[in-house]
Every structure is written in structure tokens, then in C-alpha cells.
Design an enzyme around this catalytic site. Structure first.
Site, PDB file in Angstrom:
ATOM      1  CG  PHE A  11      -1.562   1.259   1.588  1.00  0.00           C
ATOM      2  CD1 PHE A  11      -2.217   2.043   0.640  1.00  0.00           C
ATOM      3  CD2 PHE A  11      -1.476   1.721   2.892  1.00  0.00           C
ATOM      4  CE1 PHE A  11      -2.767   3.278   0.990  1.00  0.00           C
ATOM      5  CE2 PHE A  11      -2.033   2.936   3.250  1.00  0.00           C
ATOM      6  CZ  PHE A  11      -2.667   3.724   2.305  1.00  0.00           C
ATOM      7  CB  ILE A  12       2.866   3.055   2.614  1.00  0.00           C
ATOM      8  CG1 ILE A  12       1.727   3.073   3.644  1.00  0.00           C
ATOM      9  CG2 ILE A  12       3.648   4.370   2.655  1.00  0.00           C
ATOM     10  CD1 ILE A  12       2.170   3.369   5.067  1.00  0.00           C
ATOM     11  CG  LEU A  33       5.168  -9.988  -5.490  1.00  0.00           C
ATOM     12  CD1 LEU A  33       5.003 -10.663  -6.853  1.00  0.00           C
ATOM     13  CD2 LEU A  33       4.687  -8.532  -5.594  1.00  0.00           C
ATOM     14  CE1 TYR A 137       3.856  -3.397  12.164  1.00  0.00           C
ATOM     15  CE2 TYR A 137       3.062  -1.758  13.709  1.00  0.00           C
ATOM     16  CZ  TYR A 137       3.472  -2.105  12.437  1.00  0.00           C
ATOM     17  OH  TYR A 137       3.503  -1.142  11.447  1.00  0.00           O
ATOM     18  CE  LYS A 141       6.993  -1.409  11.294  1.00  0.00           C
ATOM     19  NZ  LYS A 141       7.653  -1.482   9.977  1.00  0.00           N
ATOM     20  N   GLY A 271      -2.992  -5.849  22.982  1.00  0.00           N
ATOM     21  CA  GLY A 271      -1.925  -5.190  22.217  1.00  0.00           C
ATOM     22  C   GLY A 271      -2.435  -4.032  21.377  1.00  0.00           C
TER      23      GLY A 271
HETATM   24  P1  NAD Z   1       1.534  -3.571   3.109  1.00  0.00           P
HETATM   25  O1  NAD Z   1       1.300  -4.921   3.688  1.00  0.00           O
HETATM   26  O2  NAD Z   1       0.557  -3.076   2.099  1.00  0.00           O
HETATM   27  O3  NAD Z   1       2.989  -3.506   2.464  1.00  0.00           O
HETATM   28  C1  NAD Z   1       4.083  -4.250   2.919  1.00  0.00           C
HETATM   29  C2  NAD Z   1       4.805  -4.815   1.713  1.00  0.00           C
HETATM   30  O4  NAD Z   1       5.958  -5.543   2.161  1.00  0.00           O
HETATM   31  C3  NAD Z   1       3.969  -5.803   0.902  1.00  0.00           C
HETATM   32  O5  NAD Z   1       4.051  -5.471  -0.470  1.00  0.00           O
HETATM   33  C4  NAD Z   1       4.607  -7.159   1.172  1.00  0.00           C
HETATM   34  O6  NAD Z   1       4.453  -8.058   0.088  1.00  0.00           O
HETATM   35  C5  NAD Z   1       6.053  -6.764   1.429  1.00  0.00           C
HETATM   36  N1  NAD Z   1       6.793  -7.711   2.272  1.00  0.00           N
HETATM   37  C6  NAD Z   1       6.417  -8.194   3.492  1.00  0.00           C
HETATM   38  N2  NAD Z   1       7.356  -9.032   3.967  1.00  0.00           N
HETATM   39  C7  NAD Z   1       8.354  -9.055   3.043  1.00  0.00           C
HETATM   40  C8  NAD Z   1       9.607  -9.735   2.969  1.00  0.00           C
HETATM   41  N3  NAD Z   1      10.013 -10.573   3.929  1.00  0.00           N
HETATM   42  N4  NAD Z   1      10.390  -9.549   1.871  1.00  0.00           N
HETATM   43  C9  NAD Z   1       9.984  -8.714   0.876  1.00  0.00           C
HETATM   44  N5  NAD Z   1       8.815  -8.043   0.904  1.00  0.00           N
HETATM   45  C10 NAD Z   1       8.002  -8.220   1.969  1.00  0.00           C
HETATM   46  O7  NAD Z   1       1.638  -2.559   4.321  1.00  0.00           O
HETATM   47  P2  NAD Z   1       1.658  -0.945   4.341  1.00  0.00           P
HETATM   48  O8  NAD Z   1       0.465  -0.488   5.071  1.00  0.00           O
HETATM   49  O9  NAD Z   1       1.928  -0.427   2.994  1.00  0.00           O
HETATM   50  O10 NAD Z   1       2.902  -0.668   5.272  1.00  0.00           O
HETATM   51  C11 NAD Z   1       4.163  -0.238   4.750  1.00  0.00           C
HETATM   52  C12 NAD Z   1       5.111   0.027   5.892  1.00  0.00           C
HETATM   53  O11 NAD Z   1       4.606   1.079   6.716  1.00  0.00           O
HETATM   54  C13 NAD Z   1       5.293  -1.160   6.830  1.00  0.00           C
HETATM   55  O12 NAD Z   1       6.624  -1.158   7.295  1.00  0.00           O
HETATM   56  C14 NAD Z   1       4.344  -0.872   7.965  1.00  0.00           C
HETATM   57  O13 NAD Z   1       4.735  -1.524   9.151  1.00  0.00           O
HETATM   58  C15 NAD Z   1       4.491   0.638   8.057  1.00  0.00           C
HETATM   59  N6  NAD Z   1       3.353   1.315   8.677  1.00  0.00           N
HETATM   60  C16 NAD Z   1       2.133   1.305   8.058  1.00  0.00           C
HETATM   61  C17 NAD Z   1       1.074   1.983   8.644  1.00  0.00           C
HETATM   62  C18 NAD Z   1      -0.288   2.040   7.995  1.00  0.00           C
HETATM   63  O14 NAD Z   1      -1.198   2.639   8.578  1.00  0.00           O
HETATM   64  N7  NAD Z   1      -0.508   1.495   6.812  1.00  0.00           N
HETATM   65  C19 NAD Z   1       1.247   2.650   9.877  1.00  0.00           C
HETATM   66  C20 NAD Z   1       2.491   2.607  10.489  1.00  0.00           C
HETATM   67  C21 NAD Z   1       3.547   1.964   9.858  1.00  0.00           C
END
Ligand code: NAD
Length: 312
Positions: A11-12, A33, A137, A141, A271
Site C-alpha cells: 500500500f504505502i 509479494l 509489532y 518497530k 496489544g
Molecule cells: P503492506 O502490507 O501493504 O505492504 C508491505 C509490503 O511488504 C507488501 O508489499 C509485502 O508483500 C512486502 N513484504 C512483506 N514481507 C516481506 C519480505 N520478507 N520480503 C519482501 N517483501 C516483503 O503494508 P503498508 O500499510 O503499505 O505498510 C508499509 C510500511 O509502513 C510497513 O513497514 C508498515 O509496518 C508501516 N506502517 C504502516 C502503517 C499504515 O497505517 N498502513 C502505519 C504505520 C507503519
């Protein structure tokens, strides 16, 4: 500039890749993926399907800057499956830092989270608040941040840890808004809400989050300090019950709300941080950035985005 984005199919990460490509950078995406999707990856970026848990994931991949956004973001899962979170979020981050050290990466931007603060005593929570995670989690982090800060001091790699509040928008595939839409797709008459519904947290729309991310990164590059941790969130917050109302309204439904508290104090799961708003004064002062939408507006716009993507 050659930039590597881990998690660039998520997503991000995928929105970040779009921004970096728009800015004219040469972007390589590394993603296994597991939750990300090939179709989210910008066509102008190079996709390497690799798993960051493998120590040699980075063979043949180079970049001046890495945005490490790959992770398992399911906070609930970290309570029942801590080892998954250790591997996906601690081991993977260590492997990224090691690759950065060995290949001469100049800057690491790490996607951290508001969960490092746990049940913060001060709300809005400033960056100076102590680490007090209440989920595995959040602990993972915090561990990632400490490793990044140490690599910055020891090896001179610049590092920015961005502590995101809830980030929402198109392509989101986890979290409360997505969860509500999927539940209502199954049963439009009843909506199960985890917790007592009074949990109140801050939500930021993805375009605002991307503006903040790029500006914070550019600021770090100008600073002498090798390490910075910055909050990125909204100025206000919204209650889970209000999110349920907004999502139902957007879908044109009036479901019966069924509250399912998991703990005596009404959390959605053990949590789950109940109240979260981050202080974003530091980022606003450093960059002049400000959110353009409130939390409720961000939730509504995301519900509309996801309804278009998922509701049929
Ligand atoms: P997401 O699940 O959409 O994206 C994570 C991506 O990482 C996915 O494309 C997944 O396939 C890939 N991935 C996971 N494990 C992997 C591995 N071992 N090797 C290679 N690729 C791997 O999540 P998101 O919401 O886009 O989050 C992105 C980042 O931002 C993350 O680090 C998350 O912890 C952090 N974050 C997100 C939020 C939020 O509200 N969405 C808030 C705080 C922090």
C-alpha cells in the site's frame, strides 16, 4: 538518483514508488509479494521479487537511498504469532541494514510506527516520549529504529525513522476500514466492531503522508545529524464507532453494530493501543508541511476509494 524501495508492491510503498518515479528517480522495488501486488508497482520501476528474510536478498541490487517499507503490518497477528513478526520485521530490517552497509548506501528511510509509544502518557505524543510498545509489532518497530540509529552512528549511514499514525487511501488491504468493508460485503445487515468502539486514533490520507515523507527525507539530507525520528500523522483523531458510521454511510447501509471488546478496558485485541494522536509539531516546524484533510475526511475518502476497488 537510484533508489530502492522495499515493500514497493504494498500500500504505502507503491504510492511512494509512484511519487519517486514522478520526481524522475530511477526506482528498484524489492518485494516478496506476500501482501503486495504486482499490479500496484509502477511500470517505470524495476521489480525484484525477493524475500528480505534471506540474508543474500540484495545480490545485484544497488541504490544510493533505500526506503525500507516492507513489513508485516498486522498488529493483531503479532500477538498470536510473534515469531512471524520477529522474522518479517526485525530480521528483515537487520538484513536491509547489512546490505546497506555492505553496498555503501548513503541514506535509509525506515517505515516505523506510532505503536512504538504503546499507551503513551502524553497525547498528542511527541518524539521524545519513551519506547513503551504493548504489541510485538511495536517492539519490532522499536528494535528496527534502534538498529537504524546505531548503523547511523557507527557506519555513518544517514537514517530517518518515520513513525506513521494510521495511513489510509486507495490500495489499502488491512486495518479497520478495509476490515469493515469486507465484513459488510459478507453481511450488510450486521457490522462486528472489535473493541468497545471508543478507541480513538489519528488517520492520515496517503497523499498527505507522501508529501510528509518526501519533505522529511529531503530535510534529513540537509541536516548534519545522521539519525532522526519523526512522527507523521494528523492533527486530530476519530473514534472507531464513527469510522463504522462513515463506512456504512458511504456504502449506503444501516447495519446493526455489534461490539466485541477483547479486553476489560474495551480494546479490539490484546496489544491494541486505544488512544493515539501523534504530535506533528516537529515535522511542521522543520518542513512547513501540514495535513490537508482531517482524520474523518481521510477515513471517508478512503472508504470511497476502497468501495470503488472492492465493493461489488
Ligand atoms: P503492506 O502490507 O501493504 O505492504 C508491505 C509490503 O511488504 C507488501 O508489499 C509485502 O508483500 C512486502 N513484504 C512483506 N514481507 C516481506 C519480505 N520478507 N520480503 C519482501 N517483501 C516483503 O503494508 P503498508 O500499510 O503499505 O505498510 C508499509 C510500511 O509502513 C510497513 O513497514 C508498515 O509496518 C508501516 N506502517 C504502516 C502503517 C499504515 O497505517 N498502513 C502505519 C504505520 C507503519
Amino acid at each position: 538518483m537510484r533508489i530502492v524501495v522495499t515493500g514497493g508492491a504494498g500500500f504505502i510503498g507503491s504510492h511512494l514508488v509512484d511519487r519517486l518515479v514522478e520526481m524522475g528517480h530511477d526506482v528498484a522495488v524489492v518485494d516478496n509479494l506476500s501482501s503486495g501486488r504486482r499490479e500496484f508497482v509502477n511500470k517505470a520501476a524495476e521489480l525484484h521479487v525477493r524475500d528480505l528474510k534471506d540474508a543474500d536478498w540484495g545480490v545485484g541490487i544497488r541504490g544510493e537511498v533505500v526506503f525500507h517499507f516492507a513489513a508485516n503490518p498486522e498488529v493483531r497477528l503479532s500477538t498470536t504469532e510473534p515469531v512471524v513478526h520477529f522474522n518479517e520485521n526485525v530480521l528483515a530490517t537487520f538484513n536491509v541494514l547489512e546490505w546497506a552497509r555492505q553496498t555503501g548506501v548513503k541514506t535509509v528511510v525506515f517505515a516505523s510506527s506510532s505503536t512504538v509509544y504503546g499507551d503513551a502518557e502524553v497525547i498528542p505524543t511527541p518524539e521524545e516520549a519513551p519506547y513503551k510498545p504493548i504489541s510485538v509489532y511495536g517492539a519490532a518497530k522499536a528494535a528496527g529504529e534502534v538498529m537504524c540509529a546505531t548503523y547511523a552512528r557507527l557506519y555513518g549511514i544517514k537514517c530517518l525513522a518515520i513513525r506513521y499514525a494510521n495511513i489510509v487511501g486507495p490500495r489499502l488491504r488491512h486495518g479497520v476500514i478495509y476490515d469493515f468493508i469486507m465484513k459488510l460485503r459478507k453481511n450488510p445487515n450486521v457490522l462486528e466492531v472489535l473493541g468497545d468502539g471508543t478507541q480513538r486514533k489519528s488517520y492520515l490520507y496517503i497523499t498527505d503522508a507522501m508529501d510528509a515523507t518526501i519533505q522529511a527525507w529531503q530535510k534529513l539530507e540537509e541536516e548534519k545529524e545522521p539519525y532522526m525520528a519523526l512522527n507523521v500523522g494528523n492533527l486530530d483523531a476519530v473514534r472507531v464507532l464513527d469510522i463504522a458510521k462513515i463506512v456504512s454511510e458511504v456504502l449506503g447501509l444501516r447495519p446493526e453494530i455489534k461490539l466485541v471488546p477483547a479486553t476489560e478496558d474495551g480494546r479490539g485485541w490484546p496489544g491494541d493501543v486505544k488512544y493515539m494522536t501523534l504530535s506533528i509539531s516537529k515535522l511542521m516546524k522543520l518542513t512547513g508541511w501540514r495535513p490537508t484533510m482531517t482524520s474523518a475526511e481521510a477515513v471517508r475518502k478512503t472508504a470511497e476509494d476502497l468501495a470503488r476497488e472492492l465493493w461489488r
